[in-house]
Design a protein around this motif. Structure first.
Motif, PDB file in Angstrom:
ATOM      1  N   ILE A   7       0.846  -1.200   0.000  1.00 61.04           N
ATOM      2  CA  ILE A   7       0.000   0.000   0.000  1.00 61.04           C
ATOM      3  C   ILE A   7       0.880   1.248   0.000  1.00 61.04           C
ATOM      4  N   GLU A   8       1.963   1.202   0.765  1.00 61.59           N
ATOM      5  CA  GLU A   8       2.901   2.327   0.789  1.00 61.59           C
ATOM      6  C   GLU A   8       3.425   2.618  -0.620  1.00 61.59           C
ATOM      7  N   SER A   9       3.726   1.561  -1.374  1.00 57.11           N
ATOM      8  CA  SER A   9       4.274   1.760  -2.715  1.00 57.11           C
ATOM      9  C   SER A   9       3.174   2.046  -3.740  1.00 57.11           C
ATOM     10  N   PHE A  10       1.958   1.574  -3.481  1.00 58.06           N
ATOM     11  CA  PHE A  10       0.827   1.808  -4.384  1.00 58.06           C
ATOM     12  C   PHE A  10       0.457   3.288  -4.409  1.00 58.06           C
ATOM     13  N   LEU A  11       0.483   3.918  -3.242  1.00 56.41           N
ATOM     14  CA  LEU A  11       0.188   5.347  -3.122  1.00 56.41           C
ATOM     15  C   LEU A  11       1.462   6.144  -3.370  1.00 56.41           C
ATOM     16  N   CYS A  13       2.158   9.203  -2.506  1.00 46.85           N
ATOM     17  CA  CYS A  13       2.542  10.155  -1.465  1.00 46.85           C
ATOM     18  C   CYS A  13       1.838   9.776  -0.171  1.00 46.85           C
ATOM     19  N   PRO A  14       2.449  10.081   0.962  1.00 48.25           N
ATOM     20  CA  PRO A  14       1.758   9.869   2.229  1.00 48.25           C
ATOM     21  C   PRO A  14       0.776  11.011   2.488  1.00 48.25           C
ATOM     22  N   THR A  15      -0.151  10.774   3.393  1.00 48.13           N
ATOM     23  CA  THR A  15      -1.041  11.839   3.832  1.00 48.13           C
ATOM     24  C   THR A  15      -0.216  12.973   4.444  1.00 48.13           C
ATOM     25  N   PRO A  16      -0.454  14.220   4.040  1.00 42.59           N
ATOM     26  CA  PRO A  16       0.315  15.342   4.618  1.00 42.59           C
ATOM     27  C   PRO A  16       0.090  15.453   6.131  1.00 42.59           C
ATOM     28  N   ARG A  17       1.130  15.797   6.834  1.00 46.07           N
ATOM     29  CA  ARG A  17       1.029  15.969   8.289  1.00 46.07           C
ATOM     30  C   ARG A  17       0.005  17.061   8.623  1.00 46.07           C
ATOM     31  N   THR A  18      -0.114  18.068   7.745  1.00 51.36           N
ATOM     32  CA  THR A  18      -1.079  19.137   8.003  1.00 51.36           C
ATOM     33  C   THR A  18      -2.519  18.620   7.982  1.00 51.36           C
ATOM     34  N   TRP A  19      -2.779  17.553   7.199  1.00 46.54           N
ATOM     35  CA  TRP A  19      -4.126  16.961   7.209  1.00 46.54           C
ATOM     36  C   TRP A  19      -4.387  16.299   8.556  1.00 46.54           C
ATOM     37  N   ILE A  20      -3.395  15.599   9.087  1.00 47.89           N
ATOM     38  CA  ILE A  20      -3.548  14.960  10.399  1.00 47.89           C
ATOM     39  C   ILE A  20      -3.834  16.016  11.470  1.00 47.89           C
ATOM     40  N   GLU A  21      -3.142  17.136  11.393  1.00 48.95           N
ATOM     41  CA  GLU A  21      -3.368  18.224  12.348  1.00 48.95           C
ATOM     42  C   GLU A  21      -4.806  18.732  12.252  1.00 48.95           C
ATOM     43  N   VAL A 117     -10.107   2.734  -9.277  1.00 52.71           N
ATOM     44  CA  VAL A 117     -10.422   3.854  -8.380  1.00 52.71           C
ATOM     45  C   VAL A 117     -10.829   3.318  -7.003  1.00 52.71           C
ATOM     46  N   GLY A 118     -11.618   2.252  -6.976  1.00 57.85           N
ATOM     47  CA  GLY A 118     -11.991   1.641  -5.698  1.00 57.85           C
ATOM     48  C   GLY A 118     -10.763   1.195  -4.922  1.00 57.85           C
ATOM     49  N   ALA A 119      -9.797   0.630  -5.623  1.00 60.42           N
ATOM     50  CA  ALA A 119      -8.559   0.200  -4.965  1.00 60.42           C
ATOM     51  C   ALA A 119      -7.834   1.384  -4.347  1.00 60.42           C
ATOM     52  N   TYR A 120      -7.785   2.507  -5.067  1.00 62.01           N
ATOM     53  CA  TYR A 120      -7.098   3.682  -4.527  1.00 62.01           C
ATOM     54  C   TYR A 120      -7.830   4.274  -3.322  1.00 62.01           C
ATOM     55  N   ILE A 121      -9.146   4.311  -3.380  1.00 61.80           N
ATOM     56  CA  ILE A 121      -9.909   4.854  -2.249  1.00 61.80           C
ATOM     57  C   ILE A 121      -9.702   3.994  -1.009  1.00 61.80           C
ATOM     58  N   GLU A 122      -9.749   2.673  -1.176  1.00 60.93           N
ATOM     59  CA  GLU A 122      -9.555   1.775  -0.043  1.00 60.93           C
ATOM     60  C   GLU A 122      -8.129   1.853   0.492  1.00 60.93           C
ATOM     61  N   ALA A 123      -7.151   1.924  -0.409  1.00 64.57           N
ATOM     62  CA  ALA A 123      -5.755   2.018   0.023  1.00 64.57           C
ATOM     63  C   ALA A 123      -5.510   3.313   0.793  1.00 64.57           C
ATOM     64  N   ARG A 124      -6.077   4.424   0.302  1.00 71.22           N
ATOM     65  CA  ARG A 124      -5.892   5.701   0.992  1.00 71.22           C
ATOM     66  C   ARG A 124      -6.599   5.692   2.339  1.00 71.22           C
ATOM     67  N   SER A 125      -7.780   5.084   2.405  1.00 75.28           N
ATOM     68  CA  SER A 125      -8.479   4.979   3.694  1.00 75.28           C
ATOM     69  C   SER A 125      -7.623   4.212   4.692  1.00 75.28           C
ATOM     70  N   PHE A 177      -3.984   6.533 -12.702  1.00 74.85           N
ATOM     71  CA  PHE A 177      -4.793   6.900 -11.540  1.00 74.85           C
ATOM     72  C   PHE A 177      -3.942   7.155 -10.302  1.00 74.85           C
ATOM     73  N   ALA A 178      -2.755   6.559 -10.246  1.00 80.33           N
ATOM     74  CA  ALA A 178      -1.840   6.854  -9.134  1.00 80.33           C
ATOM     75  C   ALA A 178      -1.500   8.335  -9.105  1.00 80.33           C
ATOM     76  N   GLU A 179      -1.249   8.908 -10.272  1.00 79.41           N
ATOM     77  CA  GLU A 179      -0.911  10.334 -10.351  1.00 79.41           C
ATOM     78  C   GLU A 179      -2.134  11.200 -10.059  1.00 79.41           C
ATOM     79  N   ILE A 180      -3.298  10.800 -10.559  1.00 80.97           N
ATOM     80  CA  ILE A 180      -4.524  11.544 -10.269  1.00 80.97           C
ATOM     81  C   ILE A 180      -4.786  11.535  -8.762  1.00 80.97           C
ATOM     82  N   GLU A 181      -4.595  10.381  -8.135  1.00 79.60           N
ATOM     83  CA  GLU A 181      -4.823  10.256  -6.689  1.00 79.60           C
ATOM     84  C   GLU A 181      -3.834  11.109  -5.906  1.00 79.60           C
ATOM     85  N   ARG A 182      -2.589  11.101  -6.331  1.00 77.72           N
ATOM     86  CA  ARG A 182      -1.575  11.921  -5.655  1.00 77.72           C
ATOM     87  C   ARG A 182      -1.967  13.396  -5.703  1.00 77.72           C
ATOM     88  N   GLN A 183      -2.389  13.858  -6.872  1.00 78.86           N
ATOM     89  CA  GLN A 183      -2.808  15.253  -7.002  1.00 78.86           C
ATOM     90  C   GLN A 183      -4.010  15.553  -6.100  1.00 78.86           C
TER      91      GLN A 183
END
Length: 200
Positions: A7-11, A13-21, A117-125, A177-183
């Motif tokens: 999943i780390e390699s599928f995505l 970019c990681p979630t930005p720390r500012t989103w966690i904040e 797209v479903g795979a990306y949404i689940e991986a990001r979740s 879709f990896a690039e679309i998801e990253r954006q």
């Protein structure tokens, strides 16, 4: 529990720390939108069930997925009630819309893209549950960790079905879709949601 390396390699970019904040500043919105996401995930699975009745493996995997998503919705709703969070309407984030805008209109491309797209949404979740859990109270953090295995399996099921039903290599579509998801994750968003981009 660690995040699956795949999943780390599928995505990209990681979630930005500012989103966690932002998530920690808006615990009620986090739970309400999480509940909404679980319902939407179940709805997506059911839509595909009705649209592709001829695909036995898809029928089995997505019926199970829909049940799990609805069970997760019930668990989030129980947590909300326990914490005095009132379920109220929230506008959706633009994340899924940003991905869905690039799904092909005709079959079989439409199905393959929808599954990717479903795979990306689940991986990001899965990735967001993993990133958030250490910063949450014990009860909520434990709950989010408990979701990692099923979210990872949902990602694997979606991607596996995309490969199964494509009848040809899908690496280029996955990379697209990896690039679309990253954006979608890095674009500034003015409203915080479970899948929103970086805070504006």
């Amino acid at each position: 529990m660690s995040l699956l390396p795949e999943i780390e390699s599928f995505l990209l970019c990681p979630t930005p720390r500012t989103w966690i904040e932002q998530a920690l500043l808006h615990p009620e919105i986090l739970l309400i939108d999480h509940a909404n996401c679980e319902k939407k995930a179940a709805g997506t699975a059911l839509t595909l069930l009705f649209r592709h009745v001829d695909k036995e493996d898809l029928q089995y995997k997505l019926s199970r997925l829909a049940r799990e998503e609805l069970r997760h919705f019930e668990q989030v709703a129980e947590l909300m009630k326990k914490r005095g969070v009132v379920y109220r309407p929230l506008s959706a984030s633009l994340y899924a819309q940003r991905l869905h805008a690039h799904i092909r209109k005709n079959e079989p491309g439409r199905l393959i893209d929808t599954l990717i797209v479903g795979a990306y949404i689940e991986a990001r979740s899965c990735e967001r549950f993993h990133r958030l859990a250490p910063f949450l109270d014990e009860e909520l953090g434990h709950f989010y960790v408990s979701l990692l295995a099923s979210e990872a399996r949902h990602y694997q099921d979606y991607l596996g079905m995309a490969r199964q039903y494509a009848g040809e290599p899908i690496d280029e579509r996955v990379a697209f879709f990896a690039e679309i998801e990253r954006q979608a994750i890095l674009v500034p968003d003015t409203e915080f949601r479970f899948h929103s981009g970086a805070p504006a």
